[in-house]
Structure formats: structure tokens, C-alpha cells
Design an enzyme around this catalytic site. Structure first.
Site, PDB file in Angstrom:
ATOM      1  N   THR A 194       0.811  -1.215   0.000  1.00 14.05           N
ATOM      2  CA  THR A 194       0.000   0.000   0.000  1.00 14.05           C
ATOM      3  C   THR A 194       0.845   1.266   0.000  1.00 14.05           C
ATOM      4  O   THR A 194       2.038   1.246   0.304  1.00 14.05           O
ATOM      5  CB  THR A 194      -0.932   0.034   1.227  1.00 14.05           C
ATOM      6  N   CYS A 195       0.189   2.383  -0.305  1.00 12.95           N
ATOM      7  CA  CYS A 195       0.849   3.695  -0.325  1.00 12.95           C
ATOM      8  C   CYS A 195       0.813   4.341   1.055  1.00 12.95           C
ATOM      9  O   CYS A 195       0.422   5.511   1.207  1.00 12.95           O
ATOM     10  CB  CYS A 195       0.184   4.602  -1.356  1.00 12.95           C
ATOM     11  N   ASP A 196       1.174   3.591   2.069  1.00 13.12           N
ATOM     12  CA  ASP A 196       1.253   4.113   3.420  1.00 13.12           C
ATOM     13  C   ASP A 196       2.605   3.718   3.989  1.00 13.12           C
ATOM     14  O   ASP A 196       2.983   2.545   3.963  1.00 13.12           O
ATOM     15  CB  ASP A 196       0.130   3.537   4.288  1.00 13.12           C
TER      16      ASP A 196
END
Length: 377
Positions: free
Chosen positions: A324-326
Site C-alpha cells: 500500500t501507499c502508506d
């Protein structure tokens, strides 16, 4: 890895991460608890894995169920068990949820303060309540905070308040911390429970039950005691502190019931470095991460065994991260994992011991990724 899971994954292709649950291992684990503590009722912690197939099997084997919400109550009752085999074990409940549980026939509730007692007295009159006490979780891989439970001295007042309001002050509960490797940790909590029993008796309140919670571990990277060792230690503690007047007892295994019954199959999405340096640790990105069901890697508390088809080859330390983009979606960085140097994009990775607290932690659609798929065999 069980032979049944190995054969299933060999014969089935999945697009995306999947956790496969071997129901025969769940059966073996339940029977192991039943043998280790034959006079203790098992209330499976539904939150660990609420798969209908697991609940149905456990119901048929004779298990009861510990639930944390009305939804979980409905899942338990859907197996056909009677309401007296279901407890509402969350100490933080809306009054309307208590009323909904009461309407479904639930008569056993957890509390840890007088305000919660008062809600139950209004919404579920005449029900049984047990008070959760604070407990030292030393030795647990996933220690529990002070969010649940009260001081043992306060528990006496809480139970007396329940008695005054017409509820049945039924007993005491505690939890020694999830993934508890120290079989002796139940002793202190049982000592506190016995003292509460004695003090309540002096006030004219006869308690009946001790809920000894969960904490029973599954095997990850380190060996853990066998369930029989826990049973022996707990029985010795009961004899030591209650003598020949041992009360009714309950345990609430969750991780210990289903943890080792599940394997997640994941795919390598990317292998990269952050600099050109040859000694730079590699980063391995999987198609599952913290938000896909591996939330218990937070602070690297739970370190799952990770297997690949290249495990016989030379290995190098790697950071493992999710897709994910976290930026917090990193599974293991403080203590990198040794993975094969030849590990490549598209390779399959097996994450073992993932039958508990994975599907229930999986986000609904963070970054658009679907929830973790589960298959029971």
C-alpha cells in the site's frame, strides 16, 4: 504447513493473497484443550477468526463462544448453539447492544466498572455478570494494555454493585496477555481471583466462576509449551488457591485454537534496494501487508515464519513490506528477515501461523485492495 494445505495450494491457483484454513487442525486443537482442562468449558474467542466453517465445527465439537459484538453473537447463534453457550465478553458495550443481546437470549456479560453494571441492569435484568480484573501480561508477545479490567479491590465493589442491582454476581475474569509463553502467569491471577471470591463471600455474595481468558499461544518462530503444560500449571494454580472448592472455570482460546491452522499464500510484487551499495539490505514487497491482515506485525510483535520455494539457496537480510501507499506498511525492518538472494518478482511466499487475527484485521478496501480472502478446507 499441513499436508492438506500443501496439497490444496498445489492444486489451486489464486489471484491475490489468500489464507487457507485446515479444519482438521482446528479439530485437533479443540480436542487438545478439552484433554488439557477436562473440567473447563471452552468459549472460543470468535474475534480470532469468525469463519462460519470454523464456528460450525467448534459448535459440533461442543465449544461455547466468547463474543465482542452483536454481529459476533449472531454468527455464533447461526451455528445452532443455544444462547447459554454464548457470552458477551466485551467490557465496552452500548446499552442498545446489551438489549439486543438480551433479546437473543444472552445472559452472560463481562464488566469492569459500575457504569457497565448499571447498563446491564437496565437492559438485561437478572443476567449473570463477571468482572474482569487487570492482570500482568509479562512474557506475552502481544501484552494487553490497561484498556480492559479493573483493580482486584475495585472488582469486589463492582460485583457487590451488580448484586445490589439484582444481577447475578457470577465470577471473575482475567487475561494474561496474548501469545503468553509463560505457563506460570495464571498463578497470580488465580490468587487474586480467590481473594475476590473470599471477600465477596464475607459480604454475602457467592461467586461461581473464574474465566481464565485466552493467552494460549501458537508456534511462530520460537517453540512454545504444549497445551498440556498450560493445563497442568492452571490446575495446580486452582488447587493452590481454591483448595477443594474449585469453581466453575472457562477458557477463551482464540489464537491457540486457530493460529497454526492457517497459511497465507502471498506473491512477491517487487524486490529493490535504496542505494547502489552492494551491502545494502534488500526490500521485498509482498501483495499483503499490515492493512491486508498482518496488523500484528506492528512493532514486530508477532514474527511469522515465512517460507519460499527457494529456501535451500543462499540467503540475505531483507526488509519485508506491504503493497500500500502508506509508509507504516512495513512488516519487518528493525530485525530483517533472511530470505533467498534469488527471490524474484512473482515468486510465491507462504506466511505460516496466520489462522488467527488476519482476516478480522484486514481492511475493507484501503488503497482499493480487497479484503483478505479465506478458504477453509
Amino acid at each position: 504447513m499441513t499436508d492438506r494445505i500443501r496439497q490444496h495450494l498445489k492444486n489451486t491457483v489464486y489471484d491475490g493473497p489468500v489464507v487457507v484454513i485446515d479444519l482438521e487442525r482446528v479439530r485437533e486443537n479443540y480436542l487438545g484443550f478439552a484433554r488439557a482442562l477436562p473440567d473447563t468449558r471452552v468459549f472460543y474467542a470468535v474475534k480470532a477468526n469468525p469463519a462460519p466453517e470454523i464456528l460450525k465445527l467448534l459448535a459440533e465439537l461442543g465449544s461455547s463462544f466468547d463474543t465482542a459484538s452483536v454481529v459476533e453473537i449472531d454468527l455464533a447463534l447461526a451455528t445452532g448453539v443455544s444462547p447459554d453457550r454464548v457470552s458477551f465478553g466485551n467490557t465496552i458495550k452500548k446499552e442498545r447492544d446489551i438489549a439486543a443481546a438480551f433479546a437473543r437470549g444472552i445472559r452472560l456479560y463481562a464488566v469492569d466498572c459500575e457504569a457497565e453494571v448499571e447498563k446491564i441492569a437496565r437492559a438485561a435484568p437478572g443476567s449473570k455478570v463477571f468482572c474482569r480484573i487487570l492482570c500482568d501480561g509479562a512474557g506475552a508477545d502481544w501484552p494487553l494494555s490497561r484498556k480492559f479490567g479493573c483493580d482486584p479491590d475495585m472488582a469486589i465493589e463492582v460485583l457487590e454493585h451488580a448484586h445490589r442491582l439484582g444481577l447475578e454476581a457470577y465470577g471473575v475474569s482475567f487475561h494474561v496477555g496474548s501469545q503468553q509463553a509463560n505457563t506460570g502467569m495464571w498463578d497470580g491471577a488465580l490468587a487474586a481471583s480467590a481473594r475476590i471470591f473470599a471477600e465477596c463471600a464475607e459480604r454475602g455474595i457467592q461467586l461461581s466462576m473464574v474465566n481464565m481468558g485466552g493467552g494460549f499461544p501458537t508456534r511462530y518462530l520460537k517453540d512454545v509449551p504444549a497445551v498440556g503444560e498450560y493445563g497442568n500449571a492452571i490446575f495446580e494454580g486452582l488447587l493452590k488457591h481454591f483448595g477443594n472448592r474449585i469453581p466453575e472455570t472457562i477458557i477463551e482460546p482464540g489464537r491457540g485454537m486457530v493460529g497454526d491452522a492457517g497459511i497465507i499464500q502471498s506473491e512477491v510484487v517487487l524486490v529493490s534496494r535504496k542505494t547502489r551499495a552492494e551491502d545494502e539490505i534488500r526490500w521485498v514487497y509482498l501483495d499483503i501487508g499490515k492493512f491486508g491482515g498482518l496488523a500484528e506485525t506492528m512493532d514486530e510483535a508477532i514474527r511469522y515464519p515465512i517460507r519460499t520455494e527457494r529456501d535451500g539457496e543462499a540467503k540475505t537480510p531483507c526488509v519485508i513490506a506491504g503493497p500500500t501507499c502508506d509508509s507504516v506498511d512495513v512488516l519487518y525492518e528493525k530485525t530483517p528477515y533472511a530470505l533467498p538472494i534469488s527471490l524474484s518478482v512473482g515468486d510465491l511466499v507462504l506466511i505460516e501461523g496466520t489462522g488467527a487475527y488476519t482476516t478480522t484485521y484486514s481492511a475493507v478496501a484501503f488503497n482499493g485492495f480487497p479484503p483478505l480472502r479465506q478458504v477453509a478446507i
